[in-house]
Design a protein around this motif. Structure first.
Motif, PDB file in Angstrom:
ATOM      1  N   GLN A 119       0.848  -1.183   0.000  1.00 12.04           N
ATOM      2  CA  GLN A 119       0.000   0.000   0.000  1.00 12.04           C
ATOM      3  C   GLN A 119       0.885   1.234   0.000  1.00 12.04           C
ATOM      4  OE1 GLN A 119      -2.750  -0.131   3.248  1.00 12.04           O
ATOM      5  NE2 GLN A 119      -3.561  -2.131   2.691  1.00 12.04           N
ATOM      6  N   ARG A 120       0.409   2.267  -0.670  1.00  9.32           N
ATOM      7  CA  ARG A 120       1.154   3.530  -0.691  1.00  9.32           C
ATOM      8  C   ARG A 120       0.313   4.634  -0.079  1.00  9.32           C
ATOM      9  NH1 ARG A 120       5.196   4.215  -5.863  1.00  9.32           N
ATOM     10  NH2 ARG A 120       6.406   2.330  -5.440  1.00  9.32           N
ATOM     11  N   ARG A 121       1.023   5.545   0.516  1.00  6.54           N
ATOM     12  CA  ARG A 121       0.367   6.654   1.201  1.00  6.54           C
ATOM     13  C   ARG A 121      -0.234   7.622   0.193  1.00  6.54           C
ATOM     14  NH1 ARG A 121      -0.177   9.546   5.655  1.00  6.54           N
ATOM     15  NH2 ARG A 121       0.393  11.743   5.760  1.00  6.54           N
ATOM     16  N   ALA A 122      -1.432   8.133   0.515  1.00  8.65           N
ATOM     17  CA  ALA A 122      -2.033   9.208  -0.271  1.00  8.65           C
ATOM     18  C   ALA A 122      -1.263  10.488   0.057  1.00  8.65           C
ATOM     19  CB  ALA A 122      -3.508   9.370   0.077  1.00  8.65           C
ATOM     20  N   GLU A 137       1.822   0.640   8.005  1.00  2.00           N
ATOM     21  CA  GLU A 137       0.458   1.126   8.238  1.00  2.00           C
ATOM     22  C   GLU A 137       0.387   1.962   9.512  1.00  2.00           C
ATOM     23  OE1 GLU A 137      -4.093  -0.642   8.864  1.00  2.00           O
ATOM     24  OE2 GLU A 137      -2.404  -2.011   8.533  1.00  2.00           O
ATOM     25  N   LEU A 138       1.079   1.525  10.566  1.00  2.00           N
ATOM     26  CA  LEU A 138       1.094   2.285  11.814  1.00  2.00           C
ATOM     27  C   LEU A 138       1.725   3.660  11.614  1.00  2.00           C
ATOM     28  CD1 LEU A 138       2.131  -0.493  14.361  1.00  2.00           C
ATOM     29  CD2 LEU A 138      -0.100   0.636  14.207  1.00  2.00           C
ATOM     30  N   ILE A 139       2.793   3.722  10.826  1.00  2.00           N
ATOM     31  CA  ILE A 139       3.458   5.001  10.572  1.00  2.00           C
ATOM     32  C   ILE A 139       2.536   5.932   9.792  1.00  2.00           C
ATOM     33  CG2 ILE A 139       5.398   6.100   9.380  1.00  2.00           C
ATOM     34  CD1 ILE A 139       6.985   3.480   9.997  1.00  2.00           C
ATOM     35  N   ARG A 140       1.874   5.386   8.775  1.00  2.00           N
ATOM     36  CA  ARG A 140       0.930   6.215   8.008  1.00  2.00           C
ATOM     37  C   ARG A 140      -0.200   6.717   8.905  1.00  2.00           C
ATOM     38  NH1 ARG A 140       2.110   2.320   3.613  1.00  2.00           N
ATOM     39  NH2 ARG A 140       0.550   0.914   4.516  1.00  2.00           N
ATOM     40  N   ASP A 141      -0.733   5.842   9.760  1.00  3.39           N
ATOM     41  CA  ASP A 141      -1.821   6.241  10.661  1.00  3.39           C
ATOM     42  C   ASP A 141      -1.362   7.325  11.632  1.00  3.39           C
ATOM     43  OD1 ASP A 141      -3.480   4.411   9.447  1.00  3.39           O
ATOM     44  OD2 ASP A 141      -3.317   2.900  11.040  1.00  3.39           O
ATOM     45  N   THR A 142      -0.108   7.207  12.107  1.00  2.00           N
ATOM     46  CA  THR A 142       0.428   8.212  13.028  1.00  2.00           C
ATOM     47  C   THR A 142       0.501   9.579  12.356  1.00  2.00           C
ATOM     48  OG1 THR A 142       1.728   6.531  14.197  1.00  2.00           O
ATOM     49  CG2 THR A 142       2.426   8.817  14.444  1.00  2.00           C
ATOM     50  N   ALA A 143       0.936   9.618  11.109  1.00  2.00           N
ATOM     51  CA  ALA A 143       0.978  10.879  10.368  1.00  2.00           C
ATOM     52  C   ALA A 143      -0.433  11.416  10.149  1.00  2.00           C
ATOM     53  CB  ALA A 143       1.683  10.682   9.031  1.00  2.00           C
TER      54      ALA A 143
END
Length: 508
Positions: free
Chosen positions: A257-260, A446-452
């Motif tokens: 998955q890639r970040r939006a 996923e955790l890093i993306r959610d944190t951002a």
């Protein structure tokens, strides 16, 4: 497919290391269940599996530091035995090179190579008598360093070669390597794999534990995949590719998955480095971290990327330049209570392995778990730790269990929980997925993306272009201590990042 050139006679030879029906239970956890494994002289056998799959337990059983509950072992010339002691394992030529290398940093290279030889009763280390043996071992692994130099002055790659040289010098013939390339650059990895290939040709047997699936197909003669303590597949390396190994390890296909991507706002950065320089490390560096964005810092080991992160954390002093928090100059690290730093080496710089998971989680936020008199409240410590265990899906039976008993991926989650517990505005992550399996890596991303997404500004340092592309909004490339350029993540791919961090620049 494997590039191995091992002869068919080696692959078909009797095993020098084997497990037959080996099982091991720790309390309610079945670490190994009826495991079979066979390793032959002159071959490389890759052992792969997610963290917690049983790889480390099997390694400890071969090393003689753990006793199996059932099954039999073959260790060198000892066949079909119920267990072996550590002394027996060493006597049969088994050498384990753990991820932390188990070297003595304050001792010289020669002294580190001599420790196993001089460790018996009434034995003494004689430098002159051992000198030739040391020189031969270093020459055999291609390491050109002064044997008198302290190990702490060597690079990570050089220390890895010292560990291998020690195994060779002490007549090791069965070498188990646990994540040997985790902290190496690609050039260093290539040299290490070449050395393994040479030693294999001399008849040494290798068990090679790695999470980097490309290495499996590059070096392996045979592959065994563990999942939840069971062998789910084993056979010639030609039968495996990265996709099949991933499915076998996880039980499913791991979707990338890639970040939006979020554009850089016009607002004042949460943390900013302007014109930062540190002699011998980096020069004239600008990096800005904004709320809710992930900035990736790409570069090989030695490029200055790690030192930039330490300087932005206030952990290294700048020679010139200025660090800012919300636009205000920062004079020392105490002016940055809003920022948390997660180090690359979780074993020596991150966790206190003997402490409980709970104590590791709360150590950066003691005020939250203290009573009115300033005394720590054990109940509150457990309550906070359990909350983070649930939030970050840390797999541990009890938060009072020592952090050292967790898998690599779960140890990394504990570090992230520790960083998040004080409710920071910014986090700097240095190679947060080193030594983490493919499934745990995707979950950590996923955790890093959610944190951002919750508004935290993040700097993520990595030498793996793929994970920077998956997680970051913007990628800043560092080479030889200088920022080569920065690009929105969608404008780059893995090839262009590799070209930029090594040799070739990418047009802006």
């Amino acid at each position: 497919m494997s590039t191995s050139t091992t002869s068919s006679s080696a692959v078909n030879a009797p095993p020098v290391l084997a497990a037959r029906g080996v099982s091991k239970r720790y309390g309610t956890v079945q670490a190994l269940d009826d495991v079979d494994l066979a390793v032959r002289a002159g071959t490389v056998h890759c052992l792969v599996g997610e963290n917690g799959s049983g790889k480390s337990t099997l390694t400890k059983i071969f090393a003689g530091s753990e006793r199996p509950d059932a099954g039999t072992l073959t260790i060198g010339d000892r066949s079909d035995v119920a267990q072996v002691s550590a002394r027996d394992s060493v006597a049969e030529g088994v050498r384990v090179i753990y991820q932390d290398l188990a070297l003595f940093p304050n001792l010289s290279v020669a002294e580190n190579l001599a420790v196993p030889a001089a460790s018996g009763l009434l034995r003494r280390y004689h430098p002159r008598a051992y000198r030739r043996r040391v020189e031969q071992a270093l020459q055999r692994v291609g390491l050109r360093v002064d044997p008198a130099v302290a190990v702490e002055r060597l690079s990570v790659a050089e220390r890895q070669l010292v560990a291998i040289a020690r195994a060779v010098a002490t007549e090791g013939r069965i070498i188990l390597m646990d994540e040997p390339t985790a902290a190496l650059t690609q050039d260093e990895i290539d040299r290490l794999l070449g050395l393994v290939d040479e030693l294999r040709a001399e008849g040494l047997a290798f068990v090679f534990i790695t999470h980097k699936l490309r290495e499996v197909t590059d070096i392996a003669d045979e592959v065994t995949v563990l999942r939840d303590g069971h062998v789910v597949a084993s056979g010639p390396a030609a039968d495996f590719d990265a996709e099949r190994i991933t499915v076998l390890m996880t039980g499913d296909t791991v979707e990338r998955q890639r970040r939006a991507v979020r554009e850089a706002p016009d607002t004042t950065p949460v943390v900013e480095l302007r014109g930062g320089s540190l002699s011998g490390q980096f020069s004239d560096v600008d990096v800005a971290l904004h709320e809710g964005r992930v900035v990736g810092l790409a570069g090989i080991v030695g490029s200055g990327r790690t030192e930039i992160g330490l300087a932005m954390s206030g952990l290294l002093p700048l020679d010139t330049g200025q660090l800012y928090a919300h636009g205000e100059p920062v004079r020392n690290a105490r002016d940055l209570p809003l920022l948390q730093y997660v180090p690359e080496d979780r074993l020596t710089e991150g966790l206190v392995l003997e402490w409980s998971v709970a104590n590791n989680v709360v150590v950066n936020d003691l005020q939250e778990v203290s009573g009115n008199a300033g005394l720590l409240n054990r109940g509150r410590i457990r309550e906070v730790a359990r909350r983070w265990r649930q939030a970050l899906r840390i797999k541990v039976d009890d938060v009072d269990d020592p952090a050292g008993t967790l898998s690599g991926g779960n140890q990394q989650r504990v570090l992230l929980a520790r960083a998040l517990a004080p409710d920071p505005e910014a986090i700097i992550l240095s190679n947060p997925t080193v030594g983490v399996d493919v499934g745990s890596r995707a979950e950590l991303h996923e955790l890093i993306r959610d944190t951002a997404d919750r508004g935290v500004a993040i700097l993520m340092i990595s030498d793996e272009p793929g994970e920077l592309l998956d997680v970051c909004d913007e990628i800043v490339v560092v080479r030889d201590g200088r920022v080569i350029g920065s690009w929105p993540a969608p404008e780059l791919n893995e090839e262009t990042i590799w070209q930029t961090i090594t040799h070739e620049e990418v047009a802006a």
